[in-house]
Design a protein around this motif. Structure first.
Motif, PDB file in Angstrom:
ATOM      1  N   LEU A  38      -0.109 -84.320 -68.931  1.00  0.00           N
ATOM      2  CA  LEU A  38      -0.121 -84.515 -70.377  1.00  0.00           C
ATOM      3  C   LEU A  38       1.206 -84.114 -71.019  1.00  0.00           C
ATOM      4  O   LEU A  38       1.328 -84.092 -72.238  1.00  0.00           O
ATOM      5  CB  LEU A  38      -1.261 -83.716 -71.005  1.00  0.00           C
ATOM      6  CG  LEU A  38      -2.647 -84.074 -70.468  1.00  0.00           C
ATOM      7  CD1 LEU A  38      -3.727 -83.326 -71.212  1.00  0.00           C
ATOM      8  CD2 LEU A  38      -2.897 -85.569 -70.547  1.00  0.00           C
ATOM      9  N   GLY A  40       2.866 -81.183 -71.138  1.00  0.00           N
ATOM     10  CA  GLY A  40       3.001 -79.875 -71.785  1.00  0.00           C
ATOM     11  C   GLY A  40       4.223 -79.109 -71.308  1.00  0.00           C
ATOM     12  O   GLY A  40       5.044 -78.659 -72.122  1.00  0.00           O
ATOM     13  N   HIS A  41       4.373 -78.974 -69.995  1.00  0.00           N
ATOM     14  CA  HIS A  41       5.550 -78.274 -69.471  1.00  0.00           C
ATOM     15  C   HIS A  41       6.817 -79.052 -69.843  1.00  0.00           C
ATOM     16  O   HIS A  41       7.822 -78.467 -70.253  1.00  0.00           O
ATOM     17  CB  HIS A  41       5.471 -78.139 -67.944  1.00  0.00           C
ATOM     18  CG  HIS A  41       4.464 -77.134 -67.457  1.00  0.00           C
ATOM     19  ND1 HIS A  41       3.214 -77.504 -67.021  1.00  0.00           N
ATOM     20  CD2 HIS A  41       4.527 -75.786 -67.340  1.00  0.00           C
ATOM     21  CE1 HIS A  41       2.555 -76.399 -66.647  1.00  0.00           C
ATOM     22  NE2 HIS A  41       3.321 -75.361 -66.819  1.00  0.00           N
ATOM     23  N   ASP A  58       4.297 -89.465 -62.575  1.00  0.00           N
ATOM     24  CA  ASP A  58       2.855 -89.270 -62.407  1.00  0.00           C
ATOM     25  C   ASP A  58       2.287 -90.532 -61.779  1.00  0.00           C
ATOM     26  O   ASP A  58       2.772 -91.633 -62.021  1.00  0.00           O
ATOM     27  CB  ASP A  58       2.151 -88.972 -63.737  1.00  0.00           C
ATOM     28  CG  ASP A  58       0.896 -88.121 -63.514  1.00  0.00           C
ATOM     29  OD1 ASP A  58       0.860 -86.955 -63.927  1.00  0.00           O
ATOM     30  OD2 ASP A  58      -0.060 -88.633 -62.888  1.00  0.00           O
ATOM     31  N   TYR A  85       4.663 -88.460 -56.051  1.00  0.00           N
ATOM     32  CA  TYR A  85       5.839 -87.577 -56.123  1.00  0.00           C
ATOM     33  C   TYR A  85       6.715 -87.560 -54.879  1.00  0.00           C
ATOM     34  O   TYR A  85       7.857 -87.166 -54.949  1.00  0.00           O
ATOM     35  CB  TYR A  85       5.512 -86.174 -56.605  1.00  0.00           C
ATOM     36  CG  TYR A  85       4.253 -85.498 -56.126  1.00  0.00           C
ATOM     37  CD1 TYR A  85       3.970 -85.342 -54.787  1.00  0.00           C
ATOM     38  CD2 TYR A  85       3.355 -84.975 -57.062  1.00  0.00           C
ATOM     39  CE1 TYR A  85       2.820 -84.684 -54.376  1.00  0.00           C
ATOM     40  CE2 TYR A  85       2.198 -84.311 -56.656  1.00  0.00           C
ATOM     41  CZ  TYR A  85       1.932 -84.176 -55.306  1.00  0.00           C
ATOM     42  OH  TYR A  85       0.809 -83.531 -54.911  1.00  0.00           O
ATOM     43  N   ASP A 106       3.284 -79.108 -60.757  1.00  0.00           N
ATOM     44  CA  ASP A 106       2.076 -78.455 -61.263  1.00  0.00           C
ATOM     45  C   ASP A 106       0.939 -79.248 -60.618  1.00  0.00           C
ATOM     46  O   ASP A 106       0.448 -80.223 -61.180  1.00  0.00           O
ATOM     47  CB  ASP A 106       2.070 -78.555 -62.799  1.00  0.00           C
ATOM     48  CG  ASP A 106       0.873 -77.873 -63.432  1.00  0.00           C
ATOM     49  OD1 ASP A 106       0.175 -77.106 -62.739  1.00  0.00           O
ATOM     50  OD2 ASP A 106       0.649 -78.109 -64.635  1.00  0.00           O
ATOM     51  N   GLN A 113      -7.850 -85.877 -66.534  1.00  0.00           N
ATOM     52  CA  GLN A 113      -8.705 -86.383 -65.455  1.00  0.00           C
ATOM     53  C   GLN A 113     -10.039 -85.644 -65.436  1.00  0.00           C
ATOM     54  O   GLN A 113     -11.090 -86.244 -65.223  1.00  0.00           O
ATOM     55  CB  GLN A 113      -7.979 -86.234 -64.114  1.00  0.00           C
ATOM     56  CG  GLN A 113      -6.793 -87.184 -64.006  1.00  0.00           C
ATOM     57  CD  GLN A 113      -5.752 -86.757 -62.973  1.00  0.00           C
ATOM     58  OE1 GLN A 113      -5.726 -85.623 -62.523  1.00  0.00           O
ATOM     59  NE2 GLN A 113      -4.879 -87.679 -62.625  1.00  0.00           N
TER      60      GLN A 113
HETATM   61  C1  LIG Z   1      -2.138 -80.318 -63.436  1.00  0.00           C
HETATM   62  S1  LIG Z   1      -1.581 -81.880 -63.966  1.00  0.00           S
HETATM   63  C2  LIG Z   1      -0.029 -81.577 -64.686  1.00  0.00           C
HETATM   64  C3  LIG Z   1      -0.093 -81.023 -66.085  1.00  0.00           C
HETATM   65  C4  LIG Z   1       1.262 -80.906 -66.758  1.00  0.00           C
HETATM   66  N1  LIG Z   1       2.109 -79.898 -66.157  1.00  0.00           N
HETATM   67  C5  LIG Z   1       1.116 -80.650 -68.239  1.00  0.00           C
HETATM   68  O1  LIG Z   1       1.704 -79.672 -68.745  1.00  0.00           O
HETATM   69  O2  LIG Z   1       0.438 -81.429 -68.902  1.00  0.00           O
HETATM   70  C6  LIG Z   1      -1.180 -82.691 -62.484  1.00  0.00           C
HETATM   71  C7  LIG Z   1      -0.753 -84.133 -62.624  1.00  0.00           C
HETATM   72  O3  LIG Z   1      -0.171 -84.503 -61.374  1.00  0.00           O
HETATM   73  C8  LIG Z   1      -0.508 -85.831 -61.095  1.00  0.00           C
HETATM   74  N2  LIG Z   1      -0.415 -85.999 -59.651  1.00  0.00           N
HETATM   75  C9  LIG Z   1      -1.221 -85.475 -58.701  1.00  0.00           C
HETATM   76  N3  LIG Z   1      -0.816 -85.852 -57.494  1.00  0.00           N
HETATM   77  C10 LIG Z   1       0.298 -86.622 -57.677  1.00  0.00           C
HETATM   78  C11 LIG Z   1       1.180 -87.298 -56.787  1.00  0.00           C
HETATM   79  N4  LIG Z   1       1.006 -87.266 -55.464  1.00  0.00           N
HETATM   80  N5  LIG Z   1       2.213 -87.975 -57.318  1.00  0.00           N
HETATM   81  C12 LIG Z   1       2.407 -88.016 -58.676  1.00  0.00           C
HETATM   82  N6  LIG Z   1       1.604 -87.397 -59.556  1.00  0.00           N
HETATM   83  C13 LIG Z   1       0.554 -86.712 -59.060  1.00  0.00           C
HETATM   84  C14 LIG Z   1      -1.904 -85.987 -61.615  1.00  0.00           C
HETATM   85  O4  LIG Z   1      -2.159 -87.358 -61.883  1.00  0.00           O
HETATM   86  C15 LIG Z   1      -1.880 -85.115 -62.866  1.00  0.00           C
HETATM   87  O5  LIG Z   1      -1.618 -85.865 -64.023  1.00  0.00           O
END
Ligand SMILES: C[S@@+](CC[C@H](N)C(=O)[O-])C[C@H]1O[C@@H](n2cnc3c(N)ncnc32)[C@H](O)[C@@H]1O
Length: 323
Positions: A38, A40-41, A58, A85, A106, A113
């Motif tokens: 979302l 935030g960071h 993402d 990633y 993160d 989700q």
């Molecule tokens: C915990 S959230 C991140 C929240 C973010 N730091 C914030 O402040 O809003 C993790 C995000 O990583 C994404 N994600 C998970 N695995 C991923 C991958 N292999 N490649 C890219 N994005 C990924 C998810 O779709 C999710 O939106």
């Protein structure tokens, strides 16, 4: 897009910013947010570092759309990319960069989700069993439950959920799907509840570990982390820093191992001195894994399981550059 219920509070935000600050202050700094979510960071980085360029990745198109709106005032210095990633090196090249200076992972599921019921991540809400972070591709959790054999399901629950009743749950699923396809989270919760012996004293909900295991399987999460951490470390420039937030022990173990490798000398044992080409490439910035404070854990339940690890690149073995 479904409605957002909770407000998302970025986990360990101030600590991440503090650890990354020296790297964000490097001239021409590029910050990679590997898990934009979302935003935030990412928003905090952009607000506090007016010269930093952000590359945000993402695999979830809904998360990207949300962040694109949230970060629109920084559009002239942000690149938001739909990618897994471990694809970072190719994304960097496409954007004309060879290296980056600061990075944040993160890991795990975003509040988008979890809170949007129709994604099927939460066992507390009845919804179609999808669980794909990237809804444009791949098998859903319902597909996994419909097609995998008993042995495969057991292994998934054991390995990714560390679930002691894995065999019993796998058997119950095979029996249940013979009469009706398992398509909704509520159905799965009922099957797991019925298969849990009353005498078993359990910590937490019986479905918790099975849901985690299915999510990891559907999104090949551990494979992605295993590839992404070395790829990220390889593209970080000397003086650059990286922070990883993990939320379950399987991910944290991978991060710990990769960081330990990168920060160890490769000199053969018994040499009287360390040849420079064998010196560690990274230095660890925190001892072990850091947790969120009691106060943050009380304020933000998502911070409870977090483990933070951080490292700085001190040597580039290709160019010979060292800090
Ligand atoms: C915990 S959230 C991140 C929240 C973010 N730091 C914030 O402040 O809003 C993790 C995000 O990583 C994404 N994600 C998970 N695995 C991923 C991958 N292999 N490649 C890219 N994005 C990924 C998810 O779709 C999710 O939106």
């Amino acid at each position: 897009m479904g409605e957002l219920r909770g407000t998302h509070v970025p986990v360990l935000l101030e600590r991440c910013l503090e650890l990354l600050a020296p790297a964000l202050a490097l001239p021409g700094a590029v910050h990679v947010d590997f898990t934009l979510g979302l935003g935030g960071h990412a928003e905090a980085v952009l607000e506090r570092h007016p010269d930093v360029v952000l590359i945000g990745l993402d695999r979830d198109t809904e998360a990207l759309a949300h962040s694109r709106r949230r970060l629109s005032r920084f559009a002239d210095r942000t690149h938001l990319v739909h990618a897994v990633y471990d694809e970072l090196p190719a994304v960097l090249t496409d954007l004309g960069h060879r290296v980056f200076h600061s990075g944040l992972f993160d890991l795990g599921v975003s509040s988008l989700q979890l809170d949007v019921a129709d994604r099927g991540f939460a066992y507390a809400q009845d919804a179609p069993l999808d669980m794909r972070m990237d809804q444009t591709t791949g098998m859903t959790a319902a597909d996994v439950l419909a097609t995998h054999g008993e042995g495969d399901l057991r292994r998934i629950f054991e390995r990714y959920g560390e679930e002691k009743l894995a065999g019993r749950y796998a058997r119950a699923i095979i029996a249940a799907r013979a009469t009706q396809p398992i398509e909704r989270s509520g159905q799965l919760v009922e099957i797991l509840q019925a298969a849990t012996p009353a005498a078993v004293q359990r910590a937490g909900h019986p479905a918790k570990r099975v849901f985690q295991a299915l999510r990891i399987e559907v999104n090949a999460e551990l494979t992605a982390v295993e590839r992404a951490i070395p790829a990220a470390l390889g593209s970080l420039r000397v003086g650059g820093r990286i922070v990883v937030l993990s939320y379950q022990s399987l991910e944290d173990r991978i991060v710990k191992r990769e960081f330990a490798d990168a920060s160890s000398s490769t000199a053969p044992a018994g040499l009287p001195f360390e040849p420079p080409e064998h010196a560690p490439r990274f230095r660890l910035l925190v001892r072990g894994a850091e947790l969120a404070s009691d106060e943050e854990q009380a304020r933000n339940p998502r911070a409870k399981p977090v483990r933070l690890r951080a490292a700085e690149r001190v040597r580039d073995e290709q160019t010979g550059e060292a800090s």
